[in-house]
Every structure is written in C-alpha cells, then in structure tokens.
Design an enzyme around this catalytic site. Structure first.
Site, mmCIF file in Angstrom:
data_model
loop_
_atom_site.group_PDB
_atom_site.id
_atom_site.type_symbol
_atom_site.label_atom_id
_atom_site.label_comp_id
_atom_site.label_asym_id
_atom_site.label_seq_id
_atom_site.Cartn_x
_atom_site.Cartn_y
_atom_site.Cartn_z
ATOM 1 C CG HIS A 130 17.177 3.532 56.230
ATOM 2 N ND1 HIS A 130 15.942 3.800 56.786
ATOM 3 C CD2 HIS A 130 17.250 4.254 55.085
ATOM 4 C CE1 HIS A 130 15.297 4.680 56.015
ATOM 5 N NE2 HIS A 130 16.062 4.965 54.970
ATOM 6 C CG HIS B 157 21.384 5.162 60.822
ATOM 7 N ND1 HIS B 157 21.740 4.238 59.868
ATOM 8 C CD2 HIS B 157 20.070 5.428 60.612
ATOM 9 C CE1 HIS B 157 20.680 3.958 59.114
ATOM 10 N NE2 HIS B 157 19.654 4.652 59.547
HETATM 11 C C1 OKP Z 1 16.843 6.492 59.731
HETATM 12 B B1 OKP Z 1 16.302 5.121 60.133
HETATM 13 C C2 OKP Z 1 15.801 10.537 52.003
HETATM 14 C C3 OKP Z 1 16.876 10.957 52.991
HETATM 15 C C4 OKP Z 1 17.024 9.968 54.084
HETATM 16 C C5 OKP Z 1 18.285 9.591 56.174
HETATM 17 C C6 OKP Z 1 17.464 8.412 56.475
HETATM 18 C C7 OKP Z 1 17.677 7.952 57.889
HETATM 19 C C8 OKP Z 1 16.842 6.784 58.285
HETATM 20 N N1 OKP Z 1 15.901 11.228 50.782
HETATM 21 N N2 OKP Z 1 17.869 10.440 55.131
HETATM 22 O O1 OKP Z 1 17.078 4.030 59.730
HETATM 23 O O2 OKP Z 1 14.934 4.887 59.777
HETATM 24 ZN ZN ZN Z 2 15.151 3.280 58.628
#
Ligand code: OKP
Ligand code: ZN
Length: 342
Positions: A198, A160
């Site tokens: 994600h 990210h």
């Molecule tokens: C990081 B990686 C859930 C909130 C999630 C951010 C997620 C980040 C994921 N309610 N907040 O890509 O695994």
């Molecule tokens: Zn993720």
C-alpha cells in the site's frame, strides 16, 4: 543484524475491522509480530534488544502534540462516555463541513483525527503505538552508533499515519519518526524506501516539501487500492521538496519480474541521492498469499529483495510495516534480512 522488539506492542489486539461493507476479523494482529520474532530467533538473525524509553519529543517532531494527547487520553474518554468496545470513527470533516470549530465530542474527535473507519482503537493502542515508535527510535540509534543495519520489529505499523491522523492500522509513523530522529542527530540526508503493497501516504505527506528526506514508494496503483487518494506517479514533491518524492504505482497482479523495473529505478534514485542512511518501510504484503493484497511475490523473491537493497550500500534500517499472511510472515521477513546480509 540486531532486532529491536518490545512485547508492549502485542497489547494492541483489535478483534474486528470494517472492510468490504462488513465487520471482519482484524488482520493487523499480535501474532504477526510473534511469528516474525520467532523466526528471527530460529534463524539466528542476531541479538534481540528491547527498546529504550524515549521522551515524547521525537514523536512531537513528526506528530501534532494535540494528536498525541488525543491518542493518549482516548480510552478514558471513550469509556467515560459509556462505550466499552473498540472504537471506530464514522464521520469526517469532509469538504463543506467546518474545519475551524473546536471539537469536544468523542465521536467528532475520532473523525477529526482519522482517515478511515478500518482502524480500531482499543484500551492498549496508545501504549503499543508508543512502544512501536520507541522500537523504531532504538533501531535508528543503533545506526547512529555505527551499526550498518538494524531491524525494527514494529507493530502497529506506521506509514499511513500522518501529522495529526491515524488510519490504515497505523497510529504513529514509525519510519518518519526514525527519519526525523536521524536528521536531528547529525545525518544530513535520509532516504525512505517504502516497499509495502500500500502507498505510504502518511510518510509522503510528512516530508513532501523537504529535500532532506527522500521518499520513494513502490505499491499497488491507488486507482485500484487503498489508500485511493494518494500515491500517483505525478506526485513528486513540492516547494523545496520538489523532486524528492517518487511513486511507482503498479497494476494488480504484479509479480517479482514486473516489480524489478520499478525497484531498479528506485535504486538508481538512491544512488544519485547518496543518503547517509536508508529506512526501508518493510511491508510484506506483496506476497501472493496475502489475504488483503493483489501482488504475486513468492517467498524466495524476498531474498532477492534483500540482496538488491544490500547493493545500494548505505546503512539501512528495516522497519516492519504491513503483511497479513501470518503463517509466511516470519519466513518472508527474515528472507529479506538474510538476503541483505548475504
Ligand atoms: C495497511 B498497511 C481491504 C481493506 C483494506 C486497509 C488496508 C491498510 C493496509 N478490503 N483496509 O499498509 O499494510
Ligand atoms: Zn500494506
């Protein structure tokens, strides 16, 4: 397959995160890396190496030097301002606010250099994030030196993080740093396949206008999931990079069967592109028991994923991204690596 790991990465140990309108226990925690390391050793994946110390230059090939300096100096400034707890940004230069003023206030800087309020910064975050990037670079170097595969046990994750911002538990974009390093050391074409649940918005944005680094991502539809603002199917690259980004947003509830269609298409792109090396942004959060995610992978499906990626037949760098079902994380991760090795 060799694994690269540094225990400096464990020093980033956030206690809480902001999500769903609450302060909750952080999920991107040191035990994630510890259980993966333990399973790598138990199941004898191969030798475990410590990363070498790399100069700052490979980081500056991907990230703005002023962003890197911000992270490096952050904790001193934060504590000098009388703050003692881990930091969260809370104001951003959104549309109609000025982008052109030089920001000096620590709260302004936090907003200037972040994409969300869910990514705590602590005393040891910079050190751990540097070690994570060095872990990726060391594994990339193994490929350059002739290994056919390597595993970078990176933490915090990276996909990210962008040119000048952190977010989504990520600070330096380990996959992007490794990809650029491979390019700078003689490889002509590098592919990144992001299988984290994600969308890897940071990686995509960094290489969006470039044909020399192909970015492919399979993930939860951003209309339903973080990061919401990138990762749609119509994003395919721009300028010289047109056609060198591909996204497969999938519905919540997707299981391995639903996933394979997208995976087959992604593999076909890899076959056509013929990269000199492939980097797999290996998130393990498609798992059915992941606490923050909505796909339905079973542990055995990760073996199939590894097997499928082996058939692509190019030197492959696996690099840990997300995955928050800590108890199963080692099993799921090593399932991919063993599936790959056959
Ligand atoms: C990081 B990686 C859930 C909130 C999630 C951010 C997620 C980040 C994921 N309610 N907040 O890509 O695994
Ligand atoms: Zn993720």
């Amino acid at each position: 397959m060799k694994t690269v790991f540094s225990d400096l990465q464990l020093a980033h140990a956030p206690s809480q995160e902001i999500s769903d309108g609450e302060l909750k226990p952080a999920v991107e925690i040191p035990s994630r890396a510890e259980i993966v390391l333990k399973t790598v050793k138990e199941r004898k994946v191969g030798e475990v190496l410590s990363p070498g110390d790399f100069p700052i230059r490979p980081l500056h090939r991907v990230h703005a030097p002023h962003y890197v300096s911000f992270l490096e100096g952050f904790w001193d400034r934060w504590t000098a301002a009388g703050r003692e707890n881990e930091a969260f940004p809370f104001v951003w230069p959104i549309r109609s606010l000025r982008q052109d003023v030089e920001i000096d206030h620590i709260d302004g800087l936090l907003g200037r250099y972040s994409m969300d309020a869910g990514t705590p910064l602590g005393e040891h975050t910079y050190k751990a994030a540097r070690a994570s990037a060095d872990t990726a670079l060391t594994a990339a170097k193994l490929l350059l030196d002739g290994d056919q595969s390597a595993f970078a046990l990176c933490r915090p994750p990276g996909h990210h993080a962008g040119f000048d911002f952190f977010g989504g538990y990520c600070f330096f974009n380990n996959a992007a740093v490794a990809a650029q390093y491979l390019r700078d050391n003689g490889l002509n074409r590098v592919a990144i396949l992001d299988v984290d649940y994600h969308h890897g918005n940071g990686t995509q944005a960094l290489f969006y206008d470039r044909p020399d680094i192909l970015f492919l991502s399979i993930h939860a539809d951003p209309k339903d999931e973080y990061p919401y603002f990138l990762g749609y199917a119509d994003e395919t690259g721009e300028h010289a990079g047109t056609g060198f980004t591909r996204n497969w947003p999938l519905p919540l509830g997707t299981d391995w069967e639903g996933y394979t269609l997208a995976l087959e298409e992604a593999c076909r792109w890899l076959l056509v592109y013929k990269p000199d090396a492939m980097i797999v942004s290996l998130g393990l959060d498609c798992f059915e028991k992941d606490p923050i995610s909505g796909f339905k992978f079973k542990s055995e499906d990760y073996i199939l994923l590894g097997q499928r990626l082996a058939k692509v037949g190019v030197p492959t760098l696996f690099l840990l991204e997300g995955g928050y079902a800590v108890d199963a994380l080692g099993t799921n991760c090593v399932n991919v690596l063993e599936g790959f090795e056959g």
